[in-house]
Design a protein around this motif. Structure first.
Motif, mmCIF file in Angstrom:
data_model
loop_
_atom_site.group_PDB
_atom_site.id
_atom_site.type_symbol
_atom_site.label_atom_id
_atom_site.label_comp_id
_atom_site.label_asym_id
_atom_site.label_seq_id
_atom_site.Cartn_x
_atom_site.Cartn_y
_atom_site.Cartn_z
ATOM 1 N N PRO A 146 41.233 51.104 -18.118
ATOM 2 C CA PRO A 146 42.563 50.484 -18.020
ATOM 3 C C PRO A 146 42.464 49.031 -17.574
ATOM 4 O O PRO A 146 41.630 48.676 -16.751
ATOM 5 N N ILE A 147 43.313 48.203 -18.158
ATOM 6 C CA ILE A 147 43.371 46.789 -17.806
ATOM 7 C C ILE A 147 44.652 46.578 -17.013
ATOM 8 O O ILE A 147 45.747 46.860 -17.497
ATOM 9 N N ASN A 148 44.520 46.081 -15.803
ATOM 10 C CA ASN A 148 45.671 45.862 -14.936
ATOM 11 C C ASN A 148 46.104 44.409 -15.055
ATOM 12 O O ASN A 148 45.359 43.502 -14.720
ATOM 13 N N THR A 149 47.330 44.198 -15.522
ATOM 14 C CA THR A 149 47.845 42.832 -15.660
ATOM 15 C C THR A 149 48.559 42.370 -14.403
ATOM 16 O O THR A 149 48.935 41.213 -14.293
ATOM 17 N N GLY A 150 48.768 43.274 -13.449
ATOM 18 C CA GLY A 150 49.428 42.902 -12.209
ATOM 19 C C GLY A 150 50.934 42.844 -12.312
ATOM 20 O O GLY A 150 51.613 42.425 -11.399
ATOM 21 N N LYS B 148 50.594 50.963 -21.957
ATOM 22 C CA LYS B 148 49.328 51.064 -21.224
ATOM 23 C C LYS B 148 48.288 50.210 -21.953
ATOM 24 O O LYS B 148 48.101 50.330 -23.165
ATOM 25 N N GLU C 217 44.331 49.164 -22.413
ATOM 26 C CA GLU C 217 42.973 49.650 -22.153
ATOM 27 C C GLU C 217 41.982 48.816 -22.946
ATOM 28 O O GLU C 217 42.268 48.369 -24.051
ATOM 29 N N SER C 218 40.815 48.644 -22.363
ATOM 30 C CA SER C 218 39.738 47.977 -23.096
ATOM 31 C C SER C 218 39.220 48.937 -24.161
ATOM 32 O O SER C 218 39.261 50.158 -23.975
ATOM 33 N N PHE D 165 54.678 44.875 -13.928
ATOM 34 C CA PHE D 165 55.225 46.135 -14.427
ATOM 35 C C PHE D 165 55.207 46.122 -15.948
ATOM 36 O O PHE D 165 55.564 45.129 -16.578
ATOM 37 N N GLN D 166 54.815 47.241 -16.529
ATOM 38 C CA GLN D 166 54.725 47.288 -17.985
ATOM 39 C C GLN D 166 55.023 48.702 -18.478
ATOM 40 O O GLN D 166 54.784 49.674 -17.783
#
Length: 112
Positions: free
Chosen positions: A69-73, A79, A81-82, A75-76
């Motif tokens: 998982p890629i966290n963009t920091g 989802k 993911e790499s 709210f989204q």
């Protein structure tokens, strides 16, 4: 102030270059015999012959990398993911006719 920033940047680049895998492998194996190489790395994946009795011992290691998982920091709803990939590391040990390691090259590739 600008000169100081540039000097710090140059020092950081030189520091990171000193920590490279290829440089460490050269430091650890250069000048050692093929027997010592086999004790630490095992049998090579393949061996290629060069002119003058020189050889290249090639070691290949592949590893499957799962998606993460890629966290963009922020709210989204979706989802992120790499992608899944296969990491392949190829180590080439250049050995002279006397059986002594002259040089080491390292190459890392990623494939989907």
């Amino acid at each position: 102030m600008k000169i100081r920033s540039v000097l710090i940047l140059i020092c950081m680049v030189a520091g990171f270059a000193g920590c490279s895998v290829e440089r460490q492998l050269n430091k650890d194996f250069k000048g050692k015999s093929t027997e010592e190489l086999m004790l630490q790395m095992g049998r090579p994946t393949r061996v290629e012959t060069l002119t003058g009795g020189r050889t290249i011992s090639i070691y290949e290691k592949s590893k499957f990398l799962k998606s993460a998982p890629i966290n963009t920091g922020a709210f989204q709803y979706d989802k992120f993911e790499s992608p899944k990939a296969i990491k392949t590391e190829v180590y080439r040990f250049y050995i002279n006719a006397k059986g002594v390691i002259e040089n080491v090259k390292c190459e890392v590739t990623y494939a989907k």
